[in-house]
Scaffold this active site. Sequence first.
Site, PDB file in Angstrom:
ATOM      1  N   GLU A  21       1.920 -29.640  29.230  1.00 23.10           N
ATOM      2  CA  GLU A  21       1.431 -28.264  29.224  1.00 23.10           C
ATOM      3  C   GLU A  21       1.784 -27.585  30.520  1.00 23.10           C
ATOM      4  OE1 GLU A  21      -2.710 -28.240  26.823  1.00 23.10           O
ATOM      5  OE2 GLU A  21      -2.778 -27.545  28.894  1.00 23.10           O
ATOM      6  N   HIS A  41     -12.413 -31.559  37.074  1.00 20.70           N
ATOM      7  CA  HIS A  41     -12.589 -31.111  35.691  1.00 20.70           C
ATOM      8  C   HIS A  41     -13.953 -31.452  35.117  1.00 20.70           C
ATOM      9  CE1 HIS A  41      -8.291 -30.082  35.443  1.00 20.70           C
ATOM     10  NE2 HIS A  41      -8.140 -31.165  36.197  1.00 20.70           N
ATOM     11  N   LYS A  56      -6.849 -32.296  20.249  1.00 18.10           N
ATOM     12  CA  LYS A  56      -6.252 -31.209  21.027  1.00 18.10           C
ATOM     13  C   LYS A  56      -4.947 -30.705  20.434  1.00 18.10           C
ATOM     14  CE  LYS A  56      -8.199 -32.565  25.368  1.00 18.10           C
ATOM     15  NZ  LYS A  56      -7.938 -33.151  26.660  1.00 18.10           N
ATOM     16  N   ARG A  62     -19.263 -30.088  19.118  1.00 21.55           N
ATOM     17  CA  ARG A  62     -20.590 -30.692  19.266  1.00 21.55           C
ATOM     18  C   ARG A  62     -21.456 -29.767  20.113  1.00 21.55           C
ATOM     19  NH1 ARG A  62     -20.123 -31.885  24.576  1.00 21.55           N
ATOM     20  NH2 ARG A  62     -18.055 -32.493  25.277  1.00 21.55           N
TER      21      ARG A  62
END
Lengths: 1233, 278
Positions: free
Chosen positions: A211, A246, A128, A305
């Site tokens: 973030e 999530h 990330k 992927r």
Amino acid sequence: MSAKTMEQVQAELRGKAILVANRGIPARRICRAIRERFGAVAVMTATDVDKTSPAASAAQELMLLGPTPSAYLDLDLIISKAKARGIVGIHPGWGFASEDDSFPRKCEESSINFIGSTCESMNLLGNKVQARNLAMRLGVPVVPGSEGAVDIEGARDIIKKIGLPVMLKAEGGGGGRGIFVIRTMQELEDAFVKASTLAEASFGNPRLFVERYLENVRHIEIQVIADKYGNVFAFDERDCTVQRNHQKLVEITPSPWPRMTVELREQLKAYARKLVKAVNYHSLATVEFLVTRDGTPYMIEVNTRLQVEHGITEARYGIDLVEAQIAIAFGAELPFNEENTQPQNWAMQVRINCEDPQNGFTPNCGRVDRYVSPGGPGIRLDSNLCAGYDFPSNYDSAGSLLIAFGRSWERILGIMDRALEEYTISGIKTTLPFYRHILENEEFRKADFDTNFVANTAELFNYEDLAPEGERLSRLVAEISAKGYNPYVNLGKYRTVDTPRLPEFNPVLPHISGSDRYAPSPYPHRRTELLEFLRDSKAVHFTDTTTRDMTQSNTGNRFRLAEDALIGPYLDSCNFFSMENDGGAHFHVAMMANMTYPFAEAQAWNRFAPKTLKQLLVRSTNVLGYAPQPRNVMNITGEMICDNYQIIRCFDFLNDMRNMRPLAEVALSRDDVVFEPALSISVAKGFDVDHYLDVTAATLDMVGKIAGCTQKDASRLIILGLKDMAGVCSPTFITKLVSALKKRWPDLVLHFHRHATDGLFVPSAGAAAKAGAQIIDTGLGAAVRTYGQGDLLATVAYMENELGLKTIINKDMVQQANFVLKQIMPFYDRYCSPYFQGTDYSVVSHCMPGGATSSSQEGAMKQGYIQLLPYMLRFLAAIRQIVRYHDVTPGSQITWNTAFLAITNAYKRSGEKGVQQLLKIAETVAVTPEEQMDDDLKIQRLEIYRDCNDAFRNLLLGKFGKLPLGWPEDWVYESAFGPDMYRNALSSRTEDSPLDQLKDVDIAKEAKACADILKHTPTQEELVMYLNHPGDAVKTIQFVKKYGDPNRLPLHVWFEGLKPGQELQFTDSSRKPHKMTIFRVSPVTDHGTVNVRYTFDSTVMLQEVKVAEGHAQQTDTAMADGNNPYHIGAPSNGDLWVVHVKPGDIVKAGEEVFNISIMKQEKAVYAPCDGIVKRVLKSADYQTTRKMTPVREGELIIELGPCPMVCSNPECGKALPSAAMNFCPWCGSPIEK
Amino acid sequence: MTGAASSSLDIASALHERGLLPEWASVLCLSQSAGRGQMRRAWASPEGNIYAALRLPDSGPFATFAAAPAIGGLMAEALHCEGFPVLLKWPNDLLQPAEGMAEGLLPGRDECRKVGGILLEERRGALVAGIGLNIASAPDSSTLRDNYAFSAGIIHSPQKAAQNRINCEKANKSSASEMIFPLWKRLVERIFSCYAYSSDPALWWPALAEKYLAFRGCRVFLADACPEDDTMARVPCEGIVDGVTPSGALRLRSEHGMESYLGGSLLPRQGKPPFSGE
């Protein structure tokens, strides 16, 4: 290397082995592509538990990895086996090792083609922090935050720069794990430690980055594919906004969000292409963005992927991404370009997981009993499920991926809705019902949602997860069949599996001609017109009681709605004034034994027999129960009654008309119902014609008061019922009574009701009609037994031919109804009322009414007192001359219990002789006037009520209402209450109505209590059921939830079940037909269970049924009775290691009595109440003996007895053997009393 | 935190009865006069070690038989984070190889040291874990009960930093509380976060317990074993430790195939190599 064509790659791979290093849905999906497009050999890895999974069927070969469930992660093992097999390429699927960047490197080292990208580019995009740095360099917007991992100080600095709220994210995390939201600076430190610990535990990497936390965002992602030659293609977006923690639940392409513009789409695709190109990535990748409400995108991560939701992109474009991915890995050029790859469809995927959404989405595993997959146009299903599959606990809970595709959003909503309805997965809980609920949600359909949609929409979880009704009913049939009897009809074990059966119930139903069926009822339905019609009519009218009082009296009310529905249409065309189809005990038994909602039953009646007025019987204050109901319960029940019935007959066993008032108020306020107060009629001293005229006057006064009119006008507002509930009124008496009533109130419509027990039904009914009663209760001849009403056609013939009266009955239709009923009755005769048939003229002396005669006599028989029955009846005949009221519910129960207790206790005390003596006293007292009684008799008569129960005492105190002939004589009180108490009793008598004593119940509170038990908010009908009969209401509601509507099953199956090989066809409540055959019922196991194996429709089902107590438990282990506070059982299986008490010890509530160890967990068990230890069934003292005793959950360990008196000397405190002692036998100190 | 006490479990129990012990609250005693192990065995409790009681929630594995290996796994995880590589002897003893022995799988009984133990007590609806960790001292073998399974040992770390921290804390004996308390607080925080943020309530804990499971792949002897499918039986059995089931049972691979057991005392079998069952 030059680019290959697809054909070249196909030729290269034909016959070669490609391995899918994965399991379940992805493995099956990829194997399909390997086979169908490349003609290659699809090899799939499988651990032991997966060898026989449904997904494994897609592979041509399995590569076995052994027993260790985590072997899918053992890359060295997989690669070495792959090398040995000559595998040319490995596809990692998704999950497991698909994002392990060492996988491509290890493949390369073994010269196997990795079907994905390279280690380096995977690392650059998959990490990330790296991906984020790259994006910033390329000008792709990212969520503001730290550059790389930070410590707490670093985090604080960043927050100062970008503001709150922020998220702490694990560097190595993914799938929403390891994310912490921080809204205030104070939370930072604490959250940081937690997040770091969790990150370490979960991902082996404690590093965190910060973030900006974005609110009200949508999750939008772009699928990209690139080849090794720099060609990149980006597909339209997938909207994965419907998530939970999530984890994506629903994925849609294109996004149905109105703010998803063409410009935004092109911008996102451009960003995605830029990122992939920048690192020379090849293969599939997904670039994920968060998009705020104003349409601002932020790149969040890149998945390197194949993704779970790739199928919807395939469905949108009509392509195969896996095929392209494999081809690219083997050097093919990208097959997609803007010309040949155009979107055509909308597509939506839901992830069917084996999880229970109502329990926090907890995964569950186990056997899939039934599996019916959806299909048809617009459906794609990638699954790892089939019927009989034992879904394993070792892996994730993904069961299947269901995709709907079509030309528009509305279309795929319809297709998905339909497919979810078609889809059946039974045996384990899945997210299927949850998705059905999502599809119904308006916000979802309008595409107006954000990533917190599931978390913030509580109503999504408010549903019943029920198997289809047909399947539930098949389980009920399996249960009845295994037992041989139906436990729910509450008639005990009335047969076994070996009892010979009645012939299958396949009734012949004669055709009802259209002219009969649709001819309107001659009776007006408005009250005023109806009463006018009855007064003016020159004919005698009839009420049919076949489905209520007649079968209540004869077969204990077990007559079901299913059979009502068979004869109802015939009865509806017979020209009856009314049909009595509910009330009395029927309302209660519908729930107690027929597992049917009583008001739903009423509504069904109004559908299949719409023409005729429906009549119901109410027990004054008790309404539909056995004890007085508070006023507000009477009102709410009354309203529901009046909504479903038109003739409301109400009686009071004391003829205390005040008790009817609340109900009269409800009924008289409506002009679509007729109130019918009924006189309870007995024949006895004092109950003569003048008495009943007085009662009638009181009744009309009560009605007049409510309606605000005179007694005379009141007589035009109602029908008066004459209720001879035992069948004791002679033709002479009823002639006198009817004539007198007619003379005094000529406009009063009279409705005569009696039973047939004395055998004089027809002449009495004829006499009543001849004297002027307009309406007579009768029933169908096929159901005439001892206790109910007499035969309609015989009565009509007698009236018309012998008495010259007129009727308007459709006799042909009655014959037809009778024919249908003849086919039904054998089942009820055999299983519900095998005893005491035949008329019984002695009823005129003992006066037990209708069904009470049979039920009470059966009670005496079943309790072993059949030899005392003649004495009980004689005793009844005597005492009903002493205390006089009417023998109908609850009076009949009070009288019966008084007689039963008096005779059985006299028998217990002094045998037959004592009984004879008591009878002699009772019979003498009954006929001897007070002044002629000698002193001996005055003493002896106190024996009569010495054994009575509280109900009789309450009656004497006036708690049921005013006694019709005033208070009994004082000696009755002395006998019933005893010499010490009876003066108190005399002074506490009351003439107030019982209604005045009863406080309103808190209906909201009751509704809450009911909801807590049911786990859903009760409907209005369920609430009324609960307020009247809480226990049986709950039983029925839970039954219907568990099994469905039992009236869908034919009569023979309801009583007898099926025998192996016998086929059952039935239709469920939505009129869907089903078929069921039992193959085999296994022998009874030691646990007392059998397995029933049967086919239901086309599926083989297995049902375990407990048919007996387990032998093991019966012989070895006594179980604690959960309802007995003195039984202390083991709380779970385990080892008993210490018992602190011994027999004779006194324990206080809350004192630890023993301790159980299971899995190193010690459970202390406490005395539930004060008491003395009576028995210690199992003992242990580990510390001394080093031995523990195994115990079973629920096993009785200690039995207590009621706490005896203890010695008052605190030093001693021992139990006293007798309360009468004055000195303690243990320590000798005096006892304080 | 208390100074000397009868036992942290007693204090927890007393607090619970007064409604003062919410879930995840804990009691830490500096020493105990009546420390106890399973079945009221004595647990020597001089000052310097951790003697704590931790109230567990009534959900997830803690509502089932799996409570013991679940808290064992969490404790092992927390200790690993602190730099102490302990292993979990099913269901919940904490072992380490004797100092100087290699890390990883425990070779045999003589090379193992029990450095901590956990006792779960359910009293009046509250499940409390009594946790003892040998930080500063361990009882001498002569004081252990007869037929003890493993010698006691002091918890140690191969990481210099962690070891130094503890040594340094130990050196500063004047305030045991200053050393023990922060360590316990960190452990509880780690246990809690690991529990609270596990997204998959049914599956996280067997994985965690298996991650630290001692004797995995080794041949062991299980005395008085209680087979999961016949809970009234107590049998001796032998097999190779395979893992832990979601119900908390120990999975053993034996001659009869894979079997799971809910109870029993586990001892490594010495001298014999693992048999090859495949």
